[in-house]
Structures are given as C-alpha cells and as structure tokens.
Design a protein around this motif. Structure first.
Motif, PDB file in Angstrom:
ATOM      1  N   GLY A 174      62.376   5.410  15.649  1.00  0.00           N
ATOM      2  CA  GLY A 174      61.753   4.932  16.883  1.00  0.00           C
ATOM      3  C   GLY A 174      61.628   3.432  16.771  1.00  0.00           C
TER       4      GLY A 174
ATOM      5  N   GLY B 115      60.447   1.086  19.343  1.00  0.00           N
ATOM      6  CA  GLY B 115      59.754   0.509  20.502  1.00  0.00           C
ATOM      7  C   GLY B 115      58.854  -0.629  20.062  1.00  0.00           C
TER       8      GLY B 115
ATOM      9  N   GLY C 215      57.694  -0.025  16.279  1.00  0.00           N
ATOM     10  CA  GLY C 215      58.836  -0.030  15.363  1.00  0.00           C
ATOM     11  C   GLY C 215      59.466  -1.413  15.263  1.00  0.00           C
TER      12      GLY C 215
ATOM     13  N   THR D 260      66.929   5.893  16.480  1.00  0.00           N
ATOM     14  CA  THR D 260      66.138   6.240  17.657  1.00  0.00           C
ATOM     15  C   THR D 260      66.903   7.276  18.458  1.00  0.00           C
TER      16      THR D 260
ATOM     17  N   THR E 236      68.938   2.419  23.463  1.00  0.00           N
ATOM     18  CA  THR E 236      67.858   1.755  22.721  1.00  0.00           C
ATOM     19  C   THR E 236      68.378   1.257  21.374  1.00  0.00           C
TER      20      THR E 236
ATOM     21  N   VAL F 228      57.343   6.995  16.800  1.00  0.00           N
ATOM     22  CA  VAL F 228      57.665   7.720  18.034  1.00  0.00           C
ATOM     23  C   VAL F 228      56.370   8.237  18.658  1.00  0.00           C
TER      24      VAL F 228
ATOM     25  N   SER G 252      56.143  13.867  19.469  1.00  0.00           N
ATOM     26  CA  SER G 252      57.501  14.053  18.934  1.00  0.00           C
ATOM     27  C   SER G 252      57.529  14.135  17.408  1.00  0.00           C
TER      28      SER G 252
ATOM     29  N   VAL H 208      60.669  15.476  14.876  1.00  0.00           N
ATOM     30  CA  VAL H 208      61.354  14.475  14.045  1.00  0.00           C
ATOM     31  C   VAL H 208      61.228  14.836  12.558  1.00  0.00           C
TER      32      VAL H 208
ATOM     33  N   THR I 160      50.028  -3.627  22.637  1.00  0.00           N
ATOM     34  CA  THR I 160      50.006  -4.287  23.947  1.00  0.00           C
ATOM     35  C   THR I 160      50.396  -3.209  24.957  1.00  0.00           C
TER      36      THR I 160
ATOM     37  N   ASP J  97      52.195   2.614  28.245  1.00  0.00           N
ATOM     38  CA  ASP J  97      53.296   3.576  28.319  1.00  0.00           C
ATOM     39  C   ASP J  97      52.825   5.004  28.659  1.00  0.00           C
TER      40      ASP J  97
HETATM   41  P1  NAP Z   1      57.513   2.737  22.642  1.00  0.00           P
HETATM   42  O1  NAP Z   1      57.600   1.257  22.716  1.00  0.00           O
HETATM   43  O2  NAP Z   1      57.568   3.529  23.899  1.00  0.00           O
HETATM   44  O3  NAP Z   1      58.678   3.261  21.671  1.00  0.00           O
HETATM   45  C1  NAP Z   1      58.842   4.605  21.367  1.00  0.00           C
HETATM   46  C2  NAP Z   1      60.085   4.802  20.555  1.00  0.00           C
HETATM   47  O4  NAP Z   1      60.162   6.184  20.199  1.00  0.00           O
HETATM   48  C3  NAP Z   1      61.366   4.462  21.292  1.00  0.00           C
HETATM   49  O5  NAP Z   1      62.266   3.872  20.375  1.00  0.00           O
HETATM   50  C4  NAP Z   1      61.880   5.843  21.713  1.00  0.00           C
HETATM   51  O6  NAP Z   1      63.280   5.947  21.684  1.00  0.00           O
HETATM   52  C5  NAP Z   1      61.431   6.695  20.578  1.00  0.00           C
HETATM   53  N1  NAP Z   1      61.275   8.109  20.950  1.00  0.00           N
HETATM   54  C6  NAP Z   1      60.603   8.618  21.989  1.00  0.00           C
HETATM   55  N2  NAP Z   1      60.647   9.967  21.948  1.00  0.00           N
HETATM   56  C7  NAP Z   1      61.374  10.287  20.881  1.00  0.00           C
HETATM   57  C8  NAP Z   1      61.801  11.516  20.319  1.00  0.00           C
HETATM   58  N3  NAP Z   1      61.448  12.670  20.882  1.00  0.00           N
HETATM   59  N4  NAP Z   1      62.570  11.486  19.214  1.00  0.00           N
HETATM   60  C9  NAP Z   1      62.912  10.321  18.639  1.00  0.00           C
HETATM   61  N5  NAP Z   1      62.553   9.116  19.137  1.00  0.00           N
HETATM   62  C10 NAP Z   1      61.791   9.117  20.234  1.00  0.00           C
HETATM   63  O7  NAP Z   1      56.205   3.219  21.879  1.00  0.00           O
HETATM   64  P2  NAP Z   1      55.233   2.433  20.879  1.00  0.00           P
HETATM   65  O8  NAP Z   1      54.218   1.710  21.684  1.00  0.00           O
HETATM   66  O9  NAP Z   1      56.029   1.713  19.874  1.00  0.00           O
HETATM   67  O10 NAP Z   1      54.467   3.674  20.232  1.00  0.00           O
HETATM   68  C11 NAP Z   1      55.007   4.393  19.157  1.00  0.00           C
HETATM   69  C12 NAP Z   1      53.884   5.075  18.420  1.00  0.00           C
HETATM   70  O11 NAP Z   1      52.946   4.091  18.032  1.00  0.00           O
HETATM   71  C13 NAP Z   1      53.127   6.114  19.228  1.00  0.00           C
HETATM   72  O12 NAP Z   1      52.870   7.246  18.426  1.00  0.00           O
HETATM   73  C14 NAP Z   1      51.803   5.450  19.542  1.00  0.00           C
HETATM   74  O13 NAP Z   1      50.759   6.394  19.599  1.00  0.00           O
HETATM   75  C15 NAP Z   1      51.640   4.495  18.375  1.00  0.00           C
HETATM   76  N6  NAP Z   1      50.875   3.272  18.649  1.00  0.00           N
HETATM   77  C16 NAP Z   1      51.085   2.578  19.796  1.00  0.00           C
HETATM   78  C17 NAP Z   1      50.337   1.438  20.060  1.00  0.00           C
HETATM   79  C18 NAP Z   1      50.523   0.658  21.345  1.00  0.00           C
HETATM   80  O14 NAP Z   1      49.659  -0.113  21.748  1.00  0.00           O
HETATM   81  N7  NAP Z   1      51.626   0.798  22.023  1.00  0.00           N
HETATM   82  C19 NAP Z   1      49.412   0.978  19.112  1.00  0.00           C
HETATM   83  C20 NAP Z   1      49.271   1.675  17.920  1.00  0.00           C
HETATM   84  C21 NAP Z   1      50.000   2.834  17.692  1.00  0.00           C
HETATM   85  P3  NAP Z   1      64.303   5.975  22.878  1.00  0.00           P
HETATM   86  O15 NAP Z   1      64.118   4.708  23.655  1.00  0.00           O
HETATM   87  O16 NAP Z   1      65.542   6.011  22.090  1.00  0.00           O
HETATM   88  O17 NAP Z   1      64.024   7.206  23.672  1.00  0.00           O
END
Ligand code: NAP
Length: 312
Positions: free
Chosen positions: A13, A15, A18, A38, A43, A74, A78, A82, A129, A233
């Motif tokens: 992952g 995003g 990552g 990913t 992506t 991810v 998911s 994974v 963010t 998101d």
């Molecule tokens: P994001 O920017 O939306 O990125 C998610 C990534 O996961 C993308 O590369 C997406 O790939 C991939 N993905 C989605 N579904 C998948 C699946 N079923 N199998 C494999 N890859 C998959 O999300 P993010 O903000 O980085 O969040 C990721 C994790 O960090 C989450 O668990 C979240 O709870 C945690 N988190 C987020 C934040 C925040 O503020 N955003 C803060 C702390 C922790 P594709 O584009 O290839 O589909």
C-alpha cells in the motif's frame, strides 16, 4: 557491510502513509532496499514515477520475499486478506507490522494467518492529513508525532525495540500499549471527532432553510475547520468505524450525554455551565500547543489577507 538497520523493507500500500514512510526510509537510510507493492497498476506506476522505491511489484508475495521488515499500509479492513496473500512468502525472523488506525481488529484479522517464525508488531502513527494516494506523502509527516506500538503477548522484546528504533528514525516518539487501550484512546481523540465532522458537514449539506451557497460563503465562521476532517478518505474511515465499533459506540454514548447537558443549559439559560466548559476546553487547547502538537499561531497559522477573504 551495510549500516542500514534493515536490508529490505516491503511497503504494502503506497498511499499517504506508505509514501511518507518511503520518503523517510530513503532520507534517513533506514533500509538498503524499498520494495513497493499495491493493488492497482496505476498506483504502482505513479509510485515508480515518483521514485518512491527500489523495486515495484503487483504481487505482494514477491515484494515481501527477502524482506526483514514488512509494513501493511492499507485500509484496516484489507489487512486480513493481505496477510493471507503474503504469509507463505515471509522470511523467518522478519518483522511484520502495519499502520492501521484500529489495532484490535487488525490483530484479529492478521494473527491467525501469520507463520510462527515471524515477529508481528502492530503499529499506528498518530499523524496524518486529509489527503490520500502516493503523491500525498512527505518526509516530515511523522516528525515529533507519536507512534503507538501494540505488540501481542509473548512478542520478542528485541523485535519491538527494533521497530521502535525504526519509527524514531522517522522522527516519531514511540509509546507501547495494549491494542484494547489504543482503540479506546483513539476512539475519543480521533474516531469520534471524525464522526462529528462527517455528521455536521452532512447536516449542513442537507439543510433546506440555509442554502448550500450560504454554507460555503460563510464557512470561515467555524464550519470550514470541520470540512478539512470531513474530507478524509472515505474507504479508510468507513473501515475505522466498522472495525472499532465497540470503543466508538462507548465514547459516542458519553459524548451524547454531555451534549444533552449542553442542550439543557442552552434551553434553561444556564450560562455558568456553558462558560465553565468553554474555559476548561481552552486550557486543553493550550496544553496541546505546549506539548508541541500544534502551532500557537492564531487560526492554525493561516495566512490571512493572502487567500480568499476570511469572515468571522
Ligand atoms: P491511502 O492514501 O488511501 O492509501 C491506501 C493504499 O492502500 C493505496 O496504495 C491503495 O492501493 C492500497 N489498498 C487499498 N485497498 C487495498 C487492498 N484491498 N489490497 C491492497 N492494497 C490496498 O490511505 P492512507 O491514508 O495511507 O492509510 C493507510 C492506512 O494508514 C490505513 O489503515 C489507515 O487507517 C492508516 N492511517 C491513516 C492515517 C491518515 O491520516 N490518513 C493516519 C494514521 C494511520 P491502490 O491505490 O492500489 O488501490
């Protein structure tokens, strides 16, 4: 002989979280090789264009082969699927971690699939963010922010220590707690506030007596700050609420009781109750600034007079 703490890190992952990790691993030389995988080819191609890794894989099992650190970045929902995909390819002695915003459910989903010869150390960086995708990441994201580790009982303390040093290498402060406690704390500091923001923005959007254009035009009076959180998101946040159900419902019940008290105070003209609460909450804001968790500048340091006019 390499001096990097890890030989190969696999990021699953790519995003916001990552890609921010990729920037940190590169900048702080935390690994010799960054393998990126990913779900979608678009992506992955974008990650390659940005030069985030050293190798790019559509097959997650291929990415984790030979990795001594594997981090799932991810959506929480998911993680189970994974972990099944990668289980057979994991190297003995590898540390497997994640960054999910909920910990109890991630452990329940992943642990049964993981082989006994790896170290499973779940983690959650308290940094983010409202942006997502591989372009959203940046190196400073974790700087002076907390990262919580929630190792399961019986985990090798050396593996926990190694992951702690990794996050410190990204600029974070690290705390260790149980997954259960993590989920309760995060319910009140993150999950319920997001739900409130989603709800108030939804309510405003559905109003009939006030037009949408008025909501947008006069948003600087407070509404605007909720819209930042409510732009987060949708997939990630749907998963957070579905997977931290019990803790969120418990904190929401407390919140609703306190809201009813405020409602009553307004109805009965009880200004003292309102004033006393608003004074206490101001002190909490001061505490957050003093702890270096936000800027002391007024209005979050927005540059007034440069952008669109602010109304108060
Ligand atoms: P994001 O920017 O939306 O990125 C998610 C990534 O996961 C993308 O590369 C997406 O790939 C991939 N993905 C989605 N579904 C998948 C699946 N079923 N199998 C494999 N890859 C998959 O999300 P993010 O903000 O980085 O969040 C990721 C994790 O960090 C989450 O668990 C979240 O709870 C945690 N988190 C987020 C934040 C925040 O503020 N955003 C803060 C702390 C922790 P594709 O584009 O290839 O589909």
């Amino acid at each position: 002989m390499s001096e990097a703490p890890f030989a190969r890190v696999a990021l699953i992952g790519i995003g916001l979280i990552g890609s921010s990790l990729a920037h940190n691993i590169r900048a702080h030389r935390l690994a010799d090789h960054i393998a990126i995988t990913t779900r979608r080819a678009e992506t992955l191609a974008r990650a390659a264009e940005l030069g985030l890794g050293d190798s790019y894989h559509l097959d997650a099992a291929e990415a984790v082969r030979g990795a001594d650190l594997v981090i799932l970045c991810v959506p929480v929902g998911s993680c189970g699927a994974v972990s099944k995909e990668i289980a057979a390819a994991l190297e003995p002695g590898a540390i497997v971690s994640d960054v999910g915003s909920v910990k109890g459910s991630v452990i329940q989903q992943m642990q049964p699939n993981l082989p006994a010869h790896i170290h499973f150390v779940p983690a959650h960086p308290i940094a983010g963010t409202e942006q997502s995708g591989p372009d959203a990441g940046f190196r400073e994201l974790f700087e002076n922010r907390w990262c919580i580790l929630t190792p399961v009982e019986g985990t090798d303390p050396q593996a926990v220590e190694r992951l702690k040093r990794f996050w410190e290498g990204c600029g974070s402060n690290v705390e260790v707690m149980t997954a259960e406690h993590h989920d309760l704390v995060l319910a009140i500091v993150s999950h319920v506030p997001h739900l409130i923001a989603y709800n108030i923005v939804g309510t405003a959007a559905d109003l009939e007596t006030v037009t949408q254009s008025e909501v947008v035009k006069f948003s600087a009076s407070g509404f605007r700050d909720f819209t930042r959180i409510a732009a987060s998101d949708p997939t990630m946040w749907r998963d957070v609420f579905l997977h931290n159900r019990e803790a969120v419902l418990e904190m929401l019940a407390r919140f609703s009781e306190d809201l009813a008290t405020l409602q009553r105070a307004i109805r009965w003209g009880d200004g003292d109750t309102l004033f006393e609460l608003f004074t206490r909450t101001r002190a909490i804001r001061r505490g957050i600034v003093e702890a270096g968790q936000d800027t002391a500048q007024p209005d979050f340091g927005r540059e007034h007079g440069r952008g669109p006019k602010d109304e108060t």
